[in-house]
Design a protein around this motif. Structure first.
Motif, mmCIF file in Angstrom:
data_model
loop_
_atom_site.group_PDB
_atom_site.id
_atom_site.type_symbol
_atom_site.label_atom_id
_atom_site.label_comp_id
_atom_site.label_asym_id
_atom_site.label_seq_id
_atom_site.Cartn_x
_atom_site.Cartn_y
_atom_site.Cartn_z
ATOM 1 N N GLY A 1 0.788 -1.224 0.000
ATOM 2 C CA GLY A 1 0.000 0.000 0.000
ATOM 3 C C GLY A 1 0.816 1.268 0.000
ATOM 4 N N ARG A 2 2.129 1.139 0.257
ATOM 5 C CA ARG A 2 2.989 2.317 0.282
ATOM 6 C C ARG A 2 3.479 2.654 -1.121
ATOM 7 N N ALA A 3 3.648 3.959 -1.383
ATOM 8 C CA ALA A 3 4.102 4.408 -2.688
ATOM 9 C C ALA A 3 5.623 4.444 -2.745
ATOM 10 N N ILE B 1 2.550 1.885 -6.395
ATOM 11 C CA ILE B 1 2.020 1.404 -5.119
ATOM 12 C C ILE B 1 2.413 -0.057 -4.933
ATOM 13 N N ALA B 2 2.923 -0.396 -3.755
ATOM 14 C CA ALA B 2 3.300 -1.784 -3.460
ATOM 15 C C ALA B 2 2.052 -2.656 -3.419
ATOM 16 N N ASP C 1 5.948 -6.686 -6.030
ATOM 17 C CA ASP C 1 5.307 -6.136 -7.224
ATOM 18 C C ASP C 1 4.660 -4.801 -6.886
ATOM 19 N N PHE C 2 4.780 -3.852 -7.820
ATOM 20 C CA PHE C 2 4.221 -2.519 -7.649
ATOM 21 C C PHE C 2 3.354 -2.186 -8.859
ATOM 22 N N GLU D 1 -0.507 -8.361 0.530
ATOM 23 C CA GLU D 1 -1.101 -8.154 -0.789
ATOM 24 C C GLU D 1 -2.187 -7.085 -0.744
ATOM 25 N N LEU D 2 -2.306 -6.362 -1.864
ATOM 26 C CA LEU D 2 -3.387 -5.401 -2.083
ATOM 27 C C LEU D 2 -3.975 -5.676 -3.458
#
Length: 481
Positions: A127-129, A138-139, A168-169, A397-398
């Motif tokens: 969730g972090r950029a 974004i992660a 992955d981003f 994961e997001l």
């Protein structure tokens, strides 16, 4: 192209790319490594588990304006599932990777990056950029896993048990992978792609996928529950994690011999509107229900999610709540969101509805990742008209999904007219409309003996009663086509 003899069996082994350092003999699975003018035997490489992927070594296609051919493959596993990385060679000799995970595809090329600018793996957070080449990514996933099999030729030394650390981003359709598995951080950038956009030739056909999936070459494909012996019906190759409908054991199906992960406590029969194995033709393509799970939010509100699959490796979710139905799909084009009250997807702005925790209370059938009762995710929902965006996140994961409402009539058209698809809210509309029509009839009786003025007044009353009925009858529910 360089051709050598396999040190294990003597069969010819081809190196088509100058960047390849090893190849797996297709006859005896020996891992052959180039070393100056000689070759080394690195031992046997585990065979890949054939799955639902439409790709195979030799498949060709186009990425942008460039043609490529698949020349190798590694299969990777992590705690919640498994995915493929296909090694591709372009006509000009450059190479790239085609990621293949649960029907979502990405094409990436390696980039040279200054090591001192790369964050530590332990510092990454979902969730972090992160800024990379001018874009804010974004992660999306942070995974530890291992290589479980390989085919063809590959650009680095790898074997069964090779440990990986990857992140992955996402930025819209743009994709970035940071690989921490080697001595240096490797970066790969590219895009999410659709299968039809790749214009592939020599894909595996549906019959081949059905015949070969979920088994190693030469092995039988039948699967009985190792806990109770009951037969388990599931989509071959697609399923990494199964739930036996007889004894409710949880079964890991990612190895040739299915292993019981956890013998669940006996579960009472649970009623669901749709059942495992039911098929529906949606947009002209046959889909089959292969898994279902029930979830509940932190206020105790329950709903049911049905996982549908077709042989092109595509997944679709149907969501059943106590007020209606929705159709949802995982997004490969990510919306713009700064963790605030709005998210933008394309030219649509979605407004935040609410946050909540969702917990799995029941699971049955097959899933393309590991599902356990008690699993929790944080859900943030957004709305734009009738469409809804949902962000589901864990520490690893997001994901984003987009859903639209589906009318009960559409559910019956897909699955059969005997399906009890009407929800409580729809039943309420039907009852209200019946009541209004009865009022119309009762109010019309006095007009039988009255004059023109009475008829006029009755007509006004009828319109006042009929308009709400018309409105209820024409509530938009989405056609789901």
């Amino acid at each position: 192209m360089q051709q050598v003899s396999c040190p294990g069996c003597g069969a010819p082994v081809a190196f088509r790319s100058h960047a390849s350092v090893l190849a797996v003999c297709e006859y005896c699975s020996t891992t052959v490594m180039k070393d100056a003018d000689s070759v080394k035997d690195l031992g046997k490489m585990s065979a890949v588990l054939e799955d639902y992927s439409p790709f195979q070594i030799g498949t060709s296609g186009r990425f942008g304006k460039r043609s490529f051919t698949i020349i190798g493959r590694i299969q990777l596993s992590y705690e919640a599932g498994r995915w493929n990385e296909w090694y591709c060679m372009f006509d000009d000799g450059e190479t790239g990777w085609l990621g293949d995970s649960s029907g979502l595809y990405t094409f990436t090329l390696e980039r040279d990056v200054p090591q001192e600018r790369m964050p530590a793996f332990s510092a990454l957070q979902v969730g972090r950029a992160m800024k990379f080449e001018g874009n804010s990514y974004i992660a999306a996933e942070i995974r530890r896993g291992s290589c479980i099999g390989g085919q063809g030729e590959l650009p680095f030394k790898v074997g069964a048990g090779y440990e990986i650390e990857v992140a992955d981003f996402r930025f819209g359709k743009n994709f970035l992978t940071l690989d921490y598995s080697d001595d240096k951080v490797r970066a790969y950038t590219g895009q999410a792609v659709k299968l039809e956009d790749l214009q592939c030739q020599l894909l595996r056909d549906d019959d081949t996928i059905k015949e070969s999936a979920a088994k190693f070459k030469g092995k039988v494909k039948s699967l009985d529950c190792p806990s109770c012996g009951g037969s388990i019906t599931y989509a071959p190759g697609l399923s990494k994690h199964l739930h036996c409908s007889s004894c409710h054991a949880q079964i890991d199906a990612s190895s040739p011999k299915a292993q019981v992960v956890k013998a669940a406590e006996e579960v009472d029969a649970v009623y669901t509107t749709l059942q495992l194995g039911m098929t529906a033709k949606i947009a002209g393509v046959e889909h089959r229900i292969i898994g279902l799970m029930m979830r509940v939010d932190d206020e105790g509100t329950p709903w049911t999610e049905y996982l549908l699959y077709n042989t092109r490796g595509l997944f679709l979710w149907l969501i059943e709540t106590n007020t209606g139905w929705a159709r949802a799909s995982v997004q490969d084009n990510w919306p713009q969101w700064d963790l605030g009250d709005n998210a933008v997807l394309g030219n649509q702005e979605f407004s935040k509805l609410y946050d909540y925790q969702a917990s799995v209370t029941y699971a049955l059938g097959a899933f393309n990742w590991r599902v356990n009762v008690g699993d929790q995710v944080k859900v943030t929902e957004f709305e734009c008209g009738q469409a809804k965006l949902a962000a589901e996140s864990t520490t690893q994961e997001l994901t984003w999904s987009l859903s639209t409402p589906v009318k009960p009539e559409q559910i019956r058209e897909w699955f059969g007219q005997d399906v009890a698809a009407d929800k409580a809210d729809d039943d309420g509309k039907i009852s209200a409309k019946k009541f209004i029509w009865w009022l119309l009839i009762i109010n019309a009786i006095p007009a039988l003996g009255g004059g023109i003025l009475v008829w006029f007044l009755i007509l006004i009353g009828i319109l006042m009663l009929w308009l709400p009925s018309w409105y209820l009858n024409n509530q938009v529910g989405g056609d789901g086509a």
